[in-house]
Write a protein that holds these residues in place. Structure first.
Motif, mmCIF file in Angstrom:
data_model
loop_
_atom_site.group_PDB
_atom_site.id
_atom_site.type_symbol
_atom_site.label_atom_id
_atom_site.label_comp_id
_atom_site.label_asym_id
_atom_site.label_seq_id
_atom_site.Cartn_x
_atom_site.Cartn_y
_atom_site.Cartn_z
ATOM 1 N N TRP A 60 40.549 61.296 50.652
ATOM 2 C CA TRP A 60 40.763 60.153 51.537
ATOM 3 C C TRP A 60 42.156 60.237 52.140
ATOM 4 N N GLN A 61 42.239 60.186 53.458
ATOM 5 C CA GLN A 61 43.517 60.240 54.161
ATOM 6 C C GLN A 61 44.179 58.864 54.128
ATOM 7 N N ASN A 62 45.344 58.778 53.469
ATOM 8 C CA ASN A 62 46.115 57.531 53.419
ATOM 9 C C ASN A 62 47.488 57.801 54.014
ATOM 10 N N ASP A 63 47.752 57.221 55.179
ATOM 11 C CA ASP A 63 49.029 57.421 55.854
ATOM 12 C C ASP A 63 50.095 56.437 55.398
ATOM 13 N N LEU A 64 49.749 55.567 54.452
ATOM 14 C CA LEU A 64 50.715 54.629 53.881
ATOM 15 C C LEU A 64 50.935 54.966 52.407
ATOM 16 N N THR A 65 51.876 54.302 51.756
ATOM 17 C CA THR A 65 52.242 54.667 50.375
ATOM 18 C C THR A 65 51.471 53.907 49.307
ATOM 19 N N THR A 66 50.686 52.892 49.706
ATOM 20 C CA THR A 66 49.848 52.164 48.750
ATOM 21 C C THR A 66 48.463 51.979 49.353
ATOM 22 N N ALA A 67 47.551 51.466 48.531
ATOM 23 C CA ALA A 67 46.198 51.162 49.000
ATOM 24 C C ALA A 67 45.734 49.854 48.373
ATOM 25 N N ILE A 84 39.625 56.027 39.719
ATOM 26 C CA ILE A 84 40.908 56.712 39.564
ATOM 27 C C ILE A 84 41.344 57.175 40.950
ATOM 28 N N VAL A 85 42.566 56.803 41.349
ATOM 29 C CA VAL A 85 43.091 57.186 42.651
ATOM 30 C C VAL A 85 44.382 57.967 42.417
ATOM 31 N N LYS A 86 44.470 59.130 43.066
ATOM 32 C CA LYS A 86 45.671 59.964 42.989
ATOM 33 C C LYS A 86 46.216 60.180 44.392
ATOM 34 N N ASP A 87 47.544 60.179 44.496
ATOM 35 C CA ASP A 87 48.171 60.393 45.804
ATOM 36 C C ASP A 87 48.130 61.876 46.180
ATOM 37 N N SER A 88 48.763 62.216 47.303
ATOM 38 C CA SER A 88 48.710 63.594 47.809
ATOM 39 C C SER A 88 49.446 64.590 46.914
ATOM 40 N N VAL A 125 30.871 56.648 36.524
ATOM 41 C CA VAL A 125 29.982 55.674 35.914
ATOM 42 C C VAL A 125 29.384 56.322 34.672
ATOM 43 N N SER A 126 29.404 55.578 33.580
ATOM 44 C CA SER A 126 28.995 56.127 32.296
ATOM 45 C C SER A 126 27.997 55.195 31.615
ATOM 46 N N ASN A 127 26.831 55.731 31.284
ATOM 47 C CA ASN A 127 25.766 54.937 30.659
ATOM 48 C C ASN A 127 25.548 53.646 31.434
ATOM 49 N N PHE A 128 25.576 53.766 32.750
ATOM 50 C CA PHE A 128 25.621 52.599 33.628
ATOM 51 C C PHE A 128 24.230 52.117 33.998
ATOM 52 N N ASN A 129 24.039 50.814 33.838
ATOM 53 C CA ASN A 129 22.778 50.163 34.154
ATOM 54 C C ASN A 129 23.053 49.047 35.145
ATOM 55 N N GLY A 130 22.736 49.239 36.409
ATOM 56 C CA GLY A 130 22.976 48.202 37.403
ATOM 57 C C GLY A 130 23.433 48.801 38.716
ATOM 58 N N ASP A 131 24.191 47.992 39.490
ATOM 59 C CA ASP A 131 24.719 48.497 40.748
ATOM 60 C C ASP A 131 26.003 47.772 41.084
ATOM 61 N N GLY A 132 26.714 48.293 42.065
ATOM 62 C CA GLY A 132 27.973 47.698 42.474
ATOM 63 C C GLY A 132 28.533 48.408 43.690
ATOM 64 N N SER A 133 29.752 48.030 44.060
ATOM 65 C CA SER A 133 30.380 48.623 45.236
ATOM 66 C C SER A 133 31.884 48.717 45.025
ATOM 67 N N PHE A 134 32.522 49.551 45.856
ATOM 68 C CA PHE A 134 33.978 49.715 45.803
ATOM 69 C C PHE A 134 34.508 49.937 47.211
ATOM 70 N N THR A 135 35.759 49.553 47.441
ATOM 71 C CA THR A 135 36.428 49.801 48.720
ATOM 72 C C THR A 135 37.886 50.115 48.485
ATOM 73 N N LEU A 136 38.455 50.874 49.406
ATOM 74 C CA LEU A 136 39.885 51.167 49.472
ATOM 75 C C LEU A 136 40.308 51.119 50.921
ATOM 76 N N SER A 137 41.482 50.575 51.184
ATOM 77 C CA SER A 137 42.049 50.610 52.524
ATOM 78 C C SER A 137 43.540 50.835 52.411
ATOM 79 N N GLU A 138 44.121 51.385 53.466
ATOM 80 C CA GLU A 138 45.557 51.639 53.451
ATOM 81 C C GLU A 138 46.309 50.339 53.161
ATOM 82 N N GLY A 139 47.296 50.422 52.285
ATOM 83 C CA GLY A 139 48.034 49.230 51.854
ATOM 84 C C GLY A 139 49.243 48.944 52.700
ATOM 85 N N ASN A 140 50.255 48.390 52.023
ATOM 86 C CA ASN A 140 51.536 47.955 52.625
ATOM 87 C C ASN A 140 51.260 46.759 53.471
#
Length: 140
Positions: A60-67, A84-88, A125-140
């Motif tokens: 994921w391209q993040n041009d800012l220092t946080t998300a 788990i999110v890791k920077d460049s 996801v581990s031994n996961f039963n169900g559903d869900g969602s996630f999002t990330l956007s550039e922070g700051n």
């Protein structure tokens, strides 16, 4: 003596068949992570499972220092969800977990500060039963 061996042989076949047919088949357990929003700008996706385990990593391209991040289990009875999110530079800026069997069933916030550039997002996801969602956007 010949008649005595035949019933034992038939009984052995029945017992063996019963043992093999009663074994648990874990091949039917699945888990999926699907990206629904790009890799530039916002990134997001869905995850589902019926008791299975999987791990997916996205760049994921993040041009800012946080998300800004968000994850929510919309229907679940068991299992774990981890983001788990890791920077460049490979530094972990977020490592959060939702246990489906206890509250809360969501999390959101801002990552730690990291180096701009191509970040990696790993969804487990581990031994996961169900559903869900996630999002990330550039922070700051």
């Amino acid at each position: 003596m010949k008649n005595f061996k035949l019933p034992i042989f038939i009984l052995s076949i029945i017992i063996t068949t019963a043992l093999f047919s009663s074994c648990n088949n874990d091949d039917d357990l699945t888990a999926n992570v699907t990206l629904t929003e790009g890799i530039d700008g916002d990134i997001g996706g869905d995850f589902t499972g019926n008791g299975g385990t999987t791990s997916e990593t996205f760049n994921w391209q993040n041009d800012l220092t946080t998300a800004d991040y968000n994850a929510d289990i919309t229907a679940s009875t068991s299992g774990l969800f981890q983001m788990i999110v890791k920077d460049s530079q490979g530094t972990t800026v977020l490592d959060r977990l939702i246990n489906a069997s206890v509250e809360p069933d969501s999390f959101s916030g801002v990552t730690s500060s990291g180096a701009t550039g191509m970040w990696t997002v790993t969804i487990n996801v581990s031994n996961f039963n169900g559903d869900g969602s996630f999002t990330l956007s550039e922070g700051n």
